[in-house]
Design a protein around this motif. Structure first.
Motif, PDB file in Angstrom:
ATOM      1  N   LYS A  40      -4.547  -3.048 -15.188  1.00  0.00           N
ATOM      2  CA  LYS A  40      -5.737  -2.557 -15.654  1.00  0.00           C
ATOM      3  C   LYS A  40      -5.482  -0.924 -16.159  1.00  0.00           C
ATOM      4  CE  LYS A  40      -8.293  -5.629 -13.243  1.00  0.00           C
ATOM      5  NZ  LYS A  40      -7.804  -7.202 -14.449  1.00  0.00           N
ATOM      6  N   VAL A  41      -6.527  -0.946 -16.739  1.00  0.00           N
ATOM      7  CA  VAL A  41      -6.754   0.445 -16.958  1.00  0.00           C
ATOM      8  C   VAL A  41      -8.040   1.721 -16.929  1.00  0.00           C
ATOM      9  CG1 VAL A  41      -6.503   0.136 -19.884  1.00  0.00           C
ATOM     10  CG2 VAL A  41      -6.075   2.272 -19.270  1.00  0.00           C
ATOM     11  N   GLY A  63     -11.175  -0.948 -18.930  1.00  0.00           N
ATOM     12  CA  GLY A  63     -10.163  -2.439 -19.446  1.00  0.00           C
ATOM     13  C   GLY A  63      -9.011  -3.119 -19.051  1.00  0.00           C
ATOM     14  N   THR A  64      -7.712  -3.634 -19.767  1.00  0.00           N
ATOM     15  CA  THR A  64      -6.638  -4.056 -19.215  1.00  0.00           C
ATOM     16  C   THR A  64      -5.356  -3.892 -20.376  1.00  0.00           C
ATOM     17  OG1 THR A  64      -7.006  -6.413 -20.779  1.00  0.00           O
ATOM     18  CG2 THR A  64      -7.368  -6.450 -18.248  1.00  0.00           C
ATOM     19  N   PHE A  65      -4.190  -4.067 -20.037  1.00  0.00           N
ATOM     20  CA  PHE A  65      -3.215  -3.569 -20.934  1.00  0.00           C
ATOM     21  C   PHE A  65      -2.345  -3.993 -21.132  1.00  0.00           C
ATOM     22  CE2 PHE A  65      -1.662  -1.016 -17.607  1.00  0.00           C
ATOM     23  CZ  PHE A  65      -0.683  -0.801 -18.122  1.00  0.00           C
ATOM     24  N   THR A  66      -1.344  -4.213 -22.041  1.00  0.00           N
ATOM     25  CA  THR A  66      -0.038  -4.227 -21.849  1.00  0.00           C
ATOM     26  C   THR A  66       0.564  -3.974 -23.008  1.00  0.00           C
ATOM     27  OG1 THR A  66      -0.041  -6.082 -23.811  1.00  0.00           O
ATOM     28  CG2 THR A  66      -0.969  -7.066 -21.505  1.00  0.00           C
ATOM     29  N   VAL A  67       2.176  -4.340 -22.884  1.00  0.00           N
ATOM     30  CA  VAL A  67       2.927  -3.210 -23.926  1.00  0.00           C
ATOM     31  C   VAL A  67       3.325  -4.392 -24.545  1.00  0.00           C
ATOM     32  CG1 VAL A  67       4.682  -2.287 -23.915  1.00  0.00           C
ATOM     33  CG2 VAL A  67       3.604  -0.935 -22.558  1.00  0.00           C
ATOM     34  N   ILE A  68       3.215  -3.606 -26.188  1.00  0.00           N
ATOM     35  CA  ILE A  68       3.367  -4.719 -27.412  1.00  0.00           C
ATOM     36  C   ILE A  68       4.829  -3.813 -27.892  1.00  0.00           C
ATOM     37  CG2 ILE A  68       1.397  -6.173 -27.158  1.00  0.00           C
ATOM     38  CD1 ILE A  68       0.741  -4.783 -29.541  1.00  0.00           C
ATOM     39  N   GLU A  69       5.188  -4.671 -29.481  1.00  0.00           N
ATOM     40  CA  GLU A  69       6.275  -4.227 -29.836  1.00  0.00           C
ATOM     41  C   GLU A  69       6.107  -4.759 -31.161  1.00  0.00           C
ATOM     42  OE1 GLU A  69      10.886  -3.680 -30.410  1.00  0.00           O
ATOM     43  OE2 GLU A  69      10.747  -3.806 -28.424  1.00  0.00           O
ATOM     44  N   LYS A  70       5.971  -3.655 -32.608  1.00  0.00           N
ATOM     45  CA  LYS A  70       5.123  -4.449 -33.803  1.00  0.00           C
ATOM     46  C   LYS A  70       6.624  -3.261 -34.095  1.00  0.00           C
ATOM     47  CE  LYS A  70       0.799  -3.298 -33.496  1.00  0.00           C
ATOM     48  NZ  LYS A  70      -0.353  -2.615 -34.208  1.00  0.00           N
ATOM     49  N   ASP A  71       7.442  -3.958 -35.148  1.00  0.00           N
ATOM     50  CA  ASP A  71       7.785  -2.878 -36.338  1.00  0.00           C
ATOM     51  C   ASP A  71       8.623  -1.687 -35.452  1.00  0.00           C
ATOM     52  OD1 ASP A  71       6.483  -4.953 -38.323  1.00  0.00           O
ATOM     53  OD2 ASP A  71       5.209  -2.396 -38.486  1.00  0.00           O
ATOM     54  N   ALA A 121      -4.675  -2.052 -25.379  1.00  0.00           N
ATOM     55  CA  ALA A 121      -5.404  -1.806 -24.158  1.00  0.00           C
ATOM     56  C   ALA A 121      -7.013  -2.386 -24.944  1.00  0.00           C
ATOM     57  CB  ALA A 121      -5.790  -0.806 -24.107  1.00  0.00           C
ATOM     58  N   THR A 122      -7.813  -3.272 -24.187  1.00  0.00           N
ATOM     59  CA  THR A 122      -9.070  -4.085 -23.880  1.00  0.00           C
ATOM     60  C   THR A 122     -10.413  -3.622 -23.262  1.00  0.00           C
ATOM     61  OG1 THR A 122      -7.530  -5.966 -25.038  1.00  0.00           O
ATOM     62  CG2 THR A 122      -9.981  -6.566 -24.624  1.00  0.00           C
ATOM     63  N   TYR A 123     -10.986  -3.380 -23.971  1.00  0.00           N
ATOM     64  CA  TYR A 123     -12.234  -2.675 -23.805  1.00  0.00           C
ATOM     65  C   TYR A 123     -13.389  -3.633 -23.457  1.00  0.00           C
ATOM     66  CZ  TYR A 123      -9.111   1.284 -22.952  1.00  0.00           C
ATOM     67  OH  TYR A 123      -8.037   2.582 -22.679  1.00  0.00           O
ATOM     68  N   GLY A 124     -13.245  -4.614 -23.307  1.00  0.00           N
ATOM     69  CA  GLY A 124     -14.250  -5.442 -23.587  1.00  0.00           C
ATOM     70  C   GLY A 124     -13.897  -6.365 -25.228  1.00  0.00           C
ATOM     71  N   GLU A 125     -15.215  -5.651 -25.748  1.00  0.00           N
ATOM     72  CA  GLU A 125     -14.535  -6.315 -27.204  1.00  0.00           C
ATOM     73  C   GLU A 125     -14.101  -5.345 -27.689  1.00  0.00           C
ATOM     74  OE1 GLU A 125     -18.573  -7.625 -28.708  1.00  0.00           O
ATOM     75  OE2 GLU A 125     -19.018  -9.165 -26.994  1.00  0.00           O
ATOM     76  N   ASP A 165      -7.762  -1.810 -28.629  1.00  0.00           N
ATOM     77  CA  ASP A 165      -7.248  -0.724 -29.473  1.00  0.00           C
ATOM     78  C   ASP A 165      -4.715  -0.596 -28.891  1.00  0.00           C
ATOM     79  OD1 ASP A 165      -6.900   1.969 -30.246  1.00  0.00           O
ATOM     80  OD2 ASP A 165      -7.388   3.008 -28.939  1.00  0.00           O
ATOM     81  N   ASP A 166      -4.871  -0.073 -30.218  1.00  0.00           N
ATOM     82  CA  ASP A 166      -3.036  -0.008 -30.014  1.00  0.00           C
ATOM     83  C   ASP A 166      -3.087   1.365 -29.805  1.00  0.00           C
ATOM     84  OD1 ASP A 166      -2.761  -2.629 -29.666  1.00  0.00           O
ATOM     85  OD2 ASP A 166      -2.164  -3.400 -31.758  1.00  0.00           O
ATOM     86  N   ALA A 167      -2.201   2.037 -29.320  1.00  0.00           N
ATOM     87  CA  ALA A 167      -1.576   3.122 -29.214  1.00  0.00           C
ATOM     88  C   ALA A 167      -0.072   3.232 -29.509  1.00  0.00           C
ATOM     89  CB  ALA A 167      -2.388   4.253 -28.319  1.00  0.00           C
ATOM     90  N   GLY A 168       0.161   4.042 -30.298  1.00  0.00           N
ATOM     91  CA  GLY A 168       1.821   4.464 -29.581  1.00  0.00           C
ATOM     92  C   GLY A 168       1.868   5.011 -28.734  1.00  0.00           C
ATOM     93  N   VAL A 169       3.256   4.697 -27.793  1.00  0.00           N
ATOM     94  CA  VAL A 169       3.321   4.598 -26.850  1.00  0.00           C
ATOM     95  C   VAL A 169       4.523   5.380 -26.542  1.00  0.00           C
ATOM     96  CG1 VAL A 169       3.528   2.316 -25.778  1.00  0.00           C
ATOM     97  CG2 VAL A 169       3.190   4.115 -24.310  1.00  0.00           C
TER      98      VAL A 169
END
Length: 154
Positions: free
Chosen positions: A91-92, A103-111, A118-122, A125-129
């Motif tokens: 949860k975030v 909402g909820t979150f996960t850490v993902i990897e792309k490129d 993060a998902t807030y309802g519908e 959002d992806d933020a570099g972390v």
């Protein structure tokens, strides 16, 4: 044989360094207070109470807008003073000024880069972390400009 030993040692060291830079959901747990926020060439240093405007942004602003921005620096920083993000499990909760999102979150990897997904309802959002110098850096790609939020662990 010696070359093979050195190569193995170098590979192990490289693997250890690379894996230590990976962020997991566990690394994010807890409350993080906003320390600075940068967008459109303007940096709000909440810890120092200072607003800095890049030379490029200064050049693009009319003199009256620049003067107004400088004179309202304290008021501009005020909404950010109580801004924070809390990670608990998956949860975030992010609060900035009067607005709050949960909402909820996960850490993902792309490129080969990690993102906070993060998902807030519908809305998603992806933020570099990344965590650098014990500070959480979140980079949000916007329309033509990035925003960088730096948080300190509480």
């Amino acid at each position: 044989m010696k070359k093979l030993l050195y190569l193995s040692l170098a590979l192990c060291l490289l693997t250890t360094v690379a894996s230590s830079q990976k962020i997991t959901e566990k690394d994010l747990q807890g409350k993080w207070k906003l320390a600075s926020f940068t967008a459109d060439g303007v940096t709000f240093d909440i810890e120092k109470g200072v607003v800095t405007i890049s030379e490029e942004t200064k050049a693009g602003l009319p003199p009256e807008a620049l003067a107004q921005l400088k004179s309202n620096a304290d008021a501009a920083i005020e909404p950010f003073k109580q801004a924070y993000v809390i990670f608990e499990g998956n949860k975030v909760k992010q609060t900035m000024g009067m607005e709050s999102n949960e909402g909820t979150f996960t850490v993902i990897e792309k490129d080969k880069q990690q993102y906070l997904h993060a998902t807030y309802g519908e809305i998603t959002d992806d933020a570099g972390v990344l965590i650098k110098d014990k500070r959480l850096h979140l980079t949000i790609n916007g329309d033509g400009d990035d925003a960088l939020m730096i948080y300190t662990k509480q």
